[in-house]
Design a protein around this motif. Structure first.
Motif, PDB file in Angstrom:
ATOM      1  N   PRO A   1      11.302 -17.869  -6.221  1.00  0.00           N
ATOM      2  CA  PRO A   1      10.768 -17.069  -5.109  1.00  0.00           C
ATOM      3  C   PRO A   1      11.604 -17.272  -3.843  1.00  0.00           C
ATOM      4  N   VAL A   2      11.965 -16.174  -3.187  1.00  0.00           N
ATOM      5  CA  VAL A   2      12.746 -16.270  -1.955  1.00  0.00           C
ATOM      6  C   VAL A   2      11.966 -15.788  -0.735  1.00  0.00           C
ATOM      7  N   VAL A   3      10.980 -14.938  -0.942  1.00  0.00           N
ATOM      8  CA  VAL A   3      10.111 -14.465   0.127  1.00  0.00           C
ATOM      9  C   VAL A   3       8.705 -14.346  -0.460  1.00  0.00           C
ATOM     10  N   LYS A   4       7.705 -14.697   0.343  1.00  0.00           N
ATOM     11  CA  LYS A   4       6.313 -14.549  -0.070  1.00  0.00           C
ATOM     12  C   LYS A   4       5.567 -13.816   1.026  1.00  0.00           C
ATOM     13  N   GLY A   5       4.585 -13.013   0.626  1.00  0.00           N
ATOM     14  CA  GLY A   5       3.827 -12.281   1.624  1.00  0.00           C
ATOM     15  C   GLY A   5       2.450 -11.884   1.154  1.00  0.00           C
ATOM     16  N   SER A   6       1.719 -11.302   2.078  1.00  0.00           N
ATOM     17  CA  SER A   6       0.390 -10.754   1.813  1.00  0.00           C
ATOM     18  C   SER A   6       0.334  -9.365   2.425  1.00  0.00           C
ATOM     19  N   ASP A   7      -0.190  -8.417   1.679  1.00  0.00           N
ATOM     20  CA  ASP A   7      -0.281  -7.033   2.132  1.00  0.00           C
ATOM     21  C   ASP A   7      -1.735  -6.595   2.176  1.00  0.00           C
ATOM     22  N   PHE A   8      -1.995  -5.713   3.113  1.00  0.00           N
ATOM     23  CA  PHE A   8      -3.310  -5.104   3.280  1.00  0.00           C
ATOM     24  C   PHE A   8      -3.127  -3.603   3.215  1.00  0.00           C
ATOM     25  N   GLY A   9      -3.964  -2.925   2.450  1.00  0.00           N
ATOM     26  CA  GLY A   9      -3.782  -1.492   2.270  1.00  0.00           C
ATOM     27  C   GLY A   9      -5.033  -0.680   2.492  1.00  0.00           C
ATOM     28  N   VAL A  10      -4.790   0.609   2.741  1.00  0.00           N
ATOM     29  CA  VAL A  10      -5.848   1.601   2.855  1.00  0.00           C
ATOM     30  C   VAL A  10      -5.562   2.663   1.801  1.00  0.00           C
ATOM     31  N   VAL A  11      -6.585   3.019   1.034  1.00  0.00           N
ATOM     32  CA  VAL A  11      -6.462   3.984  -0.051  1.00  0.00           C
ATOM     33  C   VAL A  11      -7.073   5.303   0.397  1.00  0.00           C
TER      34      VAL A  11
ATOM     35  N   ASP B   1      -4.915 -11.830  -7.498  1.00  0.00           N
ATOM     36  CA  ASP B   1      -5.675 -10.647  -7.881  1.00  0.00           C
ATOM     37  C   ASP B   1      -5.711  -9.697  -6.691  1.00  0.00           C
ATOM     38  N   VAL B   2      -5.973  -8.445  -6.964  1.00  0.00           N
ATOM     39  CA  VAL B   2      -6.157  -7.475  -5.895  1.00  0.00           C
ATOM     40  C   VAL B   2      -7.620  -7.529  -5.488  1.00  0.00           C
ATOM     41  N   ASP B   3      -7.852  -7.831  -4.233  1.00  0.00           N
ATOM     42  CA  ASP B   3      -9.195  -7.913  -3.693  1.00  0.00           C
ATOM     43  C   ASP B   3      -9.444  -6.644  -2.905  1.00  0.00           C
ATOM     44  N   GLY B   4     -10.520  -5.968  -3.190  1.00  0.00           N
ATOM     45  CA  GLY B   4     -10.763  -4.736  -2.465  1.00  0.00           C
ATOM     46  C   GLY B   4     -12.212  -4.341  -2.433  1.00  0.00           C
ATOM     47  N   PHE B   5     -12.530  -3.527  -1.437  1.00  0.00           N
ATOM     48  CA  PHE B   5     -13.840  -2.896  -1.345  1.00  0.00           C
ATOM     49  C   PHE B   5     -13.657  -1.589  -0.588  1.00  0.00           C
ATOM     50  N   ALA B   6     -14.511  -0.642  -0.903  1.00  0.00           N
ATOM     51  CA  ALA B   6     -14.410   0.697  -0.303  1.00  0.00           C
ATOM     52  C   ALA B   6     -12.971   1.181  -0.456  1.00  0.00           C
ATOM     53  N   ASN B   7     -12.323   1.553   0.633  1.00  0.00           N
ATOM     54  CA  ASN B   7     -10.940   2.035   0.545  1.00  0.00           C
ATOM     55  C   ASN B   7      -9.942   1.016   1.103  1.00  0.00           C
ATOM     56  N   ARG B   8     -10.304  -0.265   1.122  1.00  0.00           N
ATOM     57  CA  ARG B   8      -9.448  -1.337   1.646  1.00  0.00           C
ATOM     58  C   ARG B   8      -9.095  -2.307   0.526  1.00  0.00           C
ATOM     59  N   LEU B   9      -7.883  -2.865   0.604  1.00  0.00           N
ATOM     60  CA  LEU B   9      -7.483  -3.851  -0.395  1.00  0.00           C
ATOM     61  C   LEU B   9      -6.490  -4.834   0.200  1.00  0.00           C
ATOM     62  N   ARG B  10      -6.357  -5.964  -0.497  1.00  0.00           N
ATOM     63  CA  ARG B  10      -5.389  -6.986  -0.097  1.00  0.00           C
ATOM     64  C   ARG B  10      -4.897  -7.710  -1.336  1.00  0.00           C
ATOM     65  N   PHE B  11      -3.675  -8.251  -1.224  1.00  0.00           N
ATOM     66  CA  PHE B  11      -3.073  -8.976  -2.333  1.00  0.00           C
ATOM     67  C   PHE B  11      -1.871  -9.735  -1.785  1.00  0.00           C
TER      68      PHE B  11
ATOM     69  N   MET C   1      -9.218  -3.916 -15.828  1.00  0.00           N
ATOM     70  CA  MET C   1      -8.418  -3.687 -14.646  1.00  0.00           C
ATOM     71  C   MET C   1      -9.129  -2.653 -13.774  1.00  0.00           C
ATOM     72  N   ASN C   2      -9.287  -2.954 -12.484  1.00  0.00           N
ATOM     73  CA  ASN C   2      -9.935  -1.996 -11.600  1.00  0.00           C
ATOM     74  C   ASN C   2      -8.919  -1.017 -11.026  1.00  0.00           C
ATOM     75  N   ALA C   3      -9.402   0.027 -10.387  1.00  0.00           N
ATOM     76  CA  ALA C   3      -8.512   1.073  -9.853  1.00  0.00           C
ATOM     77  C   ALA C   3      -7.556   0.517  -8.808  1.00  0.00           C
ATOM     78  N   HIS C   4      -8.015  -0.425  -7.994  1.00  0.00           N
ATOM     79  CA  HIS C   4      -7.130  -1.014  -6.988  1.00  0.00           C
ATOM     80  C   HIS C   4      -6.002  -1.808  -7.644  1.00  0.00           C
ATOM     81  N   THR C   5      -6.307  -2.536  -8.706  1.00  0.00           N
ATOM     82  CA  THR C   5      -5.270  -3.306  -9.394  1.00  0.00           C
ATOM     83  C   THR C   5      -4.243  -2.377 -10.023  1.00  0.00           C
ATOM     84  N   ASP C   6      -4.687  -1.317 -10.656  1.00  0.00           N
ATOM     85  CA  ASP C   6      -3.768  -0.348 -11.249  1.00  0.00           C
ATOM     86  C   ASP C   6      -2.862   0.263 -10.178  1.00  0.00           C
TER      87      ASP C   6
END
Length: 122
Positions: free
Chosen positions: A92-102, A71-81, A1-6
């Motif tokens: 499932p009642v709602v589905k989405g995609s999130d983008f984050g900055v660490v 899976d959590v996809d990420g590079f540098a300080n960016r991620l998406r899932f 497990m990578n840090a972004h997944t955790d």
């Protein structure tokens, strides 16, 4: 497990936590103090704003749970899932995609959410 997944697994643990004290601890270990969340329906700034936003979702969708669907996809300080909010029976009642900055300490600084599917949406 990578840090972004955790990190994102803790993010979902916070979204699913109904006990206020436990949720606040998860928010504190997952989000920076000046973090921000924004999607088309919700927003929250800082730990108090994020907690209030999660509490509102629990009130609107009692006993529903969020789960990561990719899976959590990420590079540098960016991620998406991607994720879904499921009813108590698992539908499932709602589905989405999130983008984050660490932030440099490994906590979420910002998350922007996009809704991919929701009831009544065409």
């Amino acid at each position: 497990m990578n840090a972004h997944t955790d990190l994102i697994d803790r993010y979902f643990a916070a979204w699913n936590e109904t006990d206020t004290a436990s949720r606040r601890k998860l928010i504190a270990t997952t989000w920076s103090t000046d973090a921000a969340y924004l999607d088309p329906l919700l927003s929250g700034d800082g730990h108090d704003g994020i907690d209030a936003m999660i509490r509102a979702v629990h009130e609107r969708f009692p006993r529903h749970t969020f789960r990561r669907t990719t899976d959590v996809d990420g590079f540098a300080n960016r991620l998406r899932f991607s994720w879904e909010l499921a009813s108590p029976d698992g539908t499932p009642v709602v589905k989405g995609s999130d983008f984050g900055v660490v932030d440099p300490s490994g906590r979420l600084q910002a998350v922007t959410g996009f809704l991919d599917a929701m009831p009544g949406a065409a």
